[in-house]
Write an enzyme that holds these catalytic residues in place. Structure first.
Site, PDB file in Angstrom:
ATOM      1  N   ASP A 180       0.819  -1.216   0.000  1.00 18.87           N
ATOM      2  CA  ASP A 180       0.000   0.000   0.000  1.00 18.87           C
ATOM      3  C   ASP A 180       0.852   1.266   0.000  1.00 18.87           C
ATOM      4  OD1 ASP A 180       0.885  -0.778   2.523  1.00 18.87           O
ATOM      5  OD2 ASP A 180      -0.735   0.273   3.530  1.00 18.87           O
ATOM      6  N   ASP A 210       1.002  -9.744   3.708  1.00 14.67           N
ATOM      7  CA  ASP A 210      -0.118  -9.441   4.617  1.00 14.67           C
ATOM      8  C   ASP A 210      -1.464  -9.599   3.933  1.00 14.67           C
ATOM      9  OD1 ASP A 210       1.724  -6.528   5.821  1.00 14.67           O
ATOM     10  OD2 ASP A 210       2.031  -8.669   6.117  1.00 14.67           O
ATOM     11  N   ARG A 255       0.891  -6.989   9.817  1.00 13.35           N
ATOM     12  CA  ARG A 255       0.605  -5.585  10.181  1.00 13.35           C
ATOM     13  C   ARG A 255      -0.740  -5.500  10.894  1.00 13.35           C
ATOM     14  NH1 ARG A 255       4.399  -2.115   8.729  1.00 13.35           N
ATOM     15  NH2 ARG A 255       5.318  -2.272   6.675  1.00 13.35           N
TER      16      ARG A 255
HETATM   17  N1  LIG Z   1       1.966   8.154   1.079  1.00 13.71           N
HETATM   18  C1  LIG Z   1       3.175   7.991   0.500  1.00 13.71           C
HETATM   19  N2  LIG Z   1       3.687   8.916  -0.339  1.00 13.71           N
HETATM   20  C2  LIG Z   1       4.902   8.739  -0.904  1.00 13.71           C
HETATM   21  N3  LIG Z   1       5.688   7.657  -0.706  1.00 13.71           N
HETATM   22  C3  LIG Z   1       5.224   6.719   0.129  1.00 13.71           C
HETATM   23  C4  LIG Z   1       3.959   6.822   0.781  1.00 13.71           C
HETATM   24  N4  LIG Z   1       3.778   5.711   1.552  1.00 13.71           N
HETATM   25  C5  LIG Z   1       4.889   4.957   1.398  1.00 13.71           C
HETATM   26  N5  LIG Z   1       5.750   5.550   0.550  1.00 13.71           N
HETATM   27  C6  LIG Z   1       7.063   5.034   0.144  1.00 13.71           C
HETATM   28  O1  LIG Z   1       6.844   3.838  -0.621  1.00 13.71           O
HETATM   29  C7  LIG Z   1       7.870   2.889  -0.308  1.00 13.71           C
HETATM   30  C8  LIG Z   1       7.257   1.590   0.183  1.00 13.71           C
HETATM   31  O2  LIG Z   1       6.352   1.851   1.259  1.00 13.71           O
HETATM   32  P1  LIG Z   1       6.306   0.838   2.537  1.00 13.71           P
HETATM   33  O3  LIG Z   1       5.109   1.227   3.343  1.00 13.71           O
HETATM   34  O4  LIG Z   1       7.631   0.816   3.192  1.00 13.71           O
HETATM   35  O5  LIG Z   1       6.142  -0.618   1.937  1.00 13.71           O
HETATM   36  P2  LIG Z   1       4.913  -1.277   1.153  1.00 13.71           P
HETATM   37  O6  LIG Z   1       4.794  -0.573  -0.131  1.00 13.71           O
HETATM   38  O7  LIG Z   1       5.336  -2.688   1.000  1.00 13.71           O
HETATM   39  O8  LIG Z   1       3.703  -1.113   2.024  1.00 13.71           O
HETATM   40  C9  LIG Z   1       8.742   3.529   0.742  1.00 13.71           C
HETATM   41  O9  LIG Z   1       9.886   4.097   0.129  1.00 13.71           O
HETATM   42  C10 LIG Z   1       7.864   4.598   1.331  1.00 13.71           C
HETATM   43  O10 LIG Z   1       8.585   5.663   1.881  1.00 13.71           O
HETATM   44  O1  LIG Z   2      10.452  -4.900   7.228  1.00 14.99           O
HETATM   45  P1  LIG Z   2      10.077  -4.254   8.489  1.00 14.99           P
HETATM   46  O2  LIG Z   2      10.388  -2.781   8.506  1.00 14.99           O
HETATM   47  O3  LIG Z   2      10.592  -4.974   9.691  1.00 14.99           O
HETATM   48  O4  LIG Z   2       8.498  -4.308   8.567  1.00 14.99           O
HETATM   49  C1  LIG Z   2       7.843  -5.507   8.928  1.00 14.99           C
HETATM   50  C2  LIG Z   2       6.534  -5.439   8.203  1.00 14.99           C
HETATM   51  O5  LIG Z   2       6.752  -5.702   6.821  1.00 14.99           O
HETATM   52  C3  LIG Z   2       5.860  -6.738   6.403  1.00 14.99           C
HETATM   53  O6  LIG Z   2       6.537  -7.961   6.415  1.00 14.99           O
HETATM   54  C4  LIG Z   2       5.369  -6.515   5.020  1.00 14.99           C
HETATM   55  O7  LIG Z   2       4.860  -5.253   4.929  1.00 14.99           O
HETATM   56  P2  LIG Z   2       4.859  -4.529   3.494  1.00 14.99           P
HETATM   57  O8  LIG Z   2       4.720  -5.602   2.469  1.00 14.99           O
HETATM   58  O9  LIG Z   2       3.678  -3.629   3.563  1.00 14.99           O
HETATM   59  O10 LIG Z   2       6.141  -3.824   3.373  1.00 14.99           O
HETATM   60  C5  LIG Z   2       4.755  -6.733   7.461  1.00 14.99           C
HETATM   61  O11 LIG Z   2       4.096  -7.982   7.548  1.00 14.99           O
HETATM   62  C6  LIG Z   2       5.524  -6.468   8.699  1.00 14.99           C
HETATM   63  O12 LIG Z   2       4.709  -5.906   9.713  1.00 14.99           O
HETATM   64 MG   LIG Z   3       2.629  -2.040   3.343  1.00 16.35          MG
END
Ligand SMILES: Nc1ncnc2c1ncn2[C@@H]1O[C@H](COP(=O)(O)OP(=O)(O)O)[C@@H](O)[C@H]1O
Ligand SMILES: O=P(O)(O)OC[C@H]1O[C@](O)(COP(=O)(O)O)[C@@H](O)[C@@H]1O
Ligand SMILES: [Mg+2]
Length: 447
Positions: A180, A210, A255
């Site tokens: 997300d 997740d 999460r």
């Molecule tokens: N609302 C947002 N606007 C811009 N970049 C974002 C936003 N949310 C997350 N990102 C960036 O997208 C990348 C992935 O987000 P993250 O939450 O770490 O993992 P995931 O995409 O697996 O949920 C990271 O570099 C994060 O800083």
């Molecule tokens: O990699 P980190 O920073 O320890 O975060 C752990 C989190 O990443 C995950 O493995 C996957 O999350 P995303 O795929 O959203 O990045 C979650 O299940 C867990 O809570």
């Molecule tokens: Mg995520």
């Protein structure tokens, strides 16, 4: 948000006028299967809901079908593409990379495919990450590796700087593989591209163990995560059964969603308690978790407990909320809290007990995909290529109603998908475990 409020309109860069190379049957096949833009997949599956909409004279919302179009927007001989993997690792990342590269190279004849290293950092010069030339040869043996050959990162990067990079690299299609957070970033990148009047397609491929991406019935990696989590549960059951009053306690990722814990528990019908973020429980009290656990152990001699990492955060309310580099809420370790509370509960009552605590989290997400997810990634990666080549943008390739579809990115990032406490998945977990509500009648949590 109700399905009828969801805008399913897909943005395009312009009219697709070039005949697709896939129209030419080759010795590798092709030339027959195409999807028209008016092919749609209903969001609703329940006939009553569709009938209800009809009664209110409302159209039943439907997603655009994914798949190859007869006409494409980009000239493959001039097109340069980029791929980036962001956020947490997930089984199948390399499978997606491989299927995107093979489809672009062999089927569309796109020869310039660039791998961006370490997530969004890879676009920002100050980090000094080199890019990787992606060719069929460079992705030939990556499926058994697990992780991502491109690496990943967390942490926001400047959107304008990212688009500057895309311009400098003359990228026509950017494939962003992530959860997300990534998709929120992708949506902003697509908007910045539109503001600059650039013709760059941004295609999202939803990734997370997740399975919490909204409007995505199943994210790749989840099936494998359930597979591996199930092995951990089996081990915990062996440890619990082996010793008098044995307890196996396993914490799983997810999460703020409990899909992995709930689904893995169903894969092993020997779990006695499942705790997920979506359903609150009491630790203490006559109908609390500990008294129920004690009853089960003294009656049956062993017990297995699966706790999702996001469960029980209400027991840490006195703690400061912290965030990771991407802004995700950092969870407090409910696994360790329950471990301590179980040990002291049985000690205070003088009941001998053997507790084994297992936290397989990072093992689960860093291993290669199982064959089911590999097949799934083949479809997803290739459909992402078809969407980009036809000039569509700001969309996520999703699996919905047992079909591959295009979902507008800004709809996907409105919320996270959660387990429905009144739905079939949770009802079946309660049937499989036989656990009670684990809530005391006058529980302060209920106020
Ligand atoms: N609302 C947002 N606007 C811009 N970049 C974002 C936003 N949310 C997350 N990102 C960036 O997208 C990348 C992935 O987000 P993250 O939450 O770490 O993992 P995931 O995409 O697996 O949920 C990271 O570099 C994060 O800083
Ligand atoms: O990699 P980190 O920073 O320890 O975060 C752990 C989190 O990443 C995950 O493995 C996957 O999350 P995303 O795929 O959203 O990045 C979650 O299940 C867990 O809570
Ligand atoms: Mg995520």
């Amino acid at each position: 948000m109700r399905f009828e409020d969801i805008d399913t309109t897909i943005q395009t860069l312009g009219e697709a006028k070039i005949p697709s190379p896939l129209l030419q049957p080759t010795e590798r096949g092709g030339g027959t299967y195409f999807v028209d833009d008016d092919e749609r997949i209903l969001l609703h599956v329940n006939q009553k809901e569709v009938a209800e909409l009809k009664k209110r004279d409302l159209p039943a919302p439907a997603f655009e079908s994914a798949g190859p179009r007869r006409k494409i927007y980009f000239d493959p001989s001039k097109l340069r593409c980029a791929l980036v993997t962001c956020g947490g690792l997930c089984p199948g990342l390399n499978d997606i990379i491989r299927s995107v590269v093979l489809e672009l190279h062999h089927r569309y004849g796109v020869k310039h495919i660039c791998g961006i290293r370490h997530g969004l950092q890879g676009f920002i010069p100050k980090y000094g990450h080199s890019t990787v030339d992606l060719t069929p040869e460079s992705v030939v043996s990556i499926l058994d590796k697990g992780g991502s050959i491109l690496g990943s990162s967390r942490g926001d990067q400047d959107i304008e700087e990212i688009v500057d990079s895309l311009e400098r690299m003359h990228i026509g299609i950017l494939f962003m593989i992530g959860g997300d957070g990534t998709l929120a970033a992708a949506s902003k990148i697509a908007d910045a591209i539109t503001t600059r009047g650039l013709k760059i397609s941004v295609i999202g491929i939803p990734k997370t163990i997740d399975n919490d991406v909204y409007l995505v019935a199943r994210s790749f990696g989840f099936d494998t995560a359930v597979d591996i989590a199930t092995q951990a549960i089996s081990g915990a059951h062996n440890e619990a059964e082996a010793y008098p009053n044995g307890i196996g306690l396993i914490k799983l990722m997810g999460r703020e969603s409990g899909f992995l814990a709930a689904t893995a528990a169903l894969a092993r019908q020997d779990v006695n308690f499942v705790l997920i973020p979506e359903v609150s429980f009491d630790i203490d009290g006559p109908n609390g978790f500990l008294d129920n656990l004690e009853e089960r152990v003294t009656q049956r001699g062993h017990a297995v407990v699966v706790v999702a990492e996001g469960a029980g955060q209400e027991f840490f309310l006195d703690r400061q909320t912290q965030h990771d580099a991407s802004g995700n809420v950092k969870l407090y370790d409910i696994g360790l809290l329950l471990k301590d509370r179980i040990l002291s509960h049985f000690q205070e009552r003088g009941i001998p007990m053997s507790l084994k605590y297992i936290d397989p989290s990072y093992i689960i997400r860093s291993l290669p995909a199982n064959s089911n997810d590999r097949v799934f990634c083949s479809f997803l990666g290739r459909d992402a290529v078809h969407a980009g080549m036809s000039g569509k943008t700001k969309l996520v390739v999703s699996h919905w109603n047992n079909h591959f579809v295009h979902v507008p990115m800004d709809q996907v990032i409105t919320q996270r998908k959660k387990v429905d406490p009144a739905g079939k998945l949770w009802a079946t977990v309660l049937e499989a475990t036989g656990q009670s509500s684990l809530k005391n009648p006058t529980s302060p949590n209920e106020e």
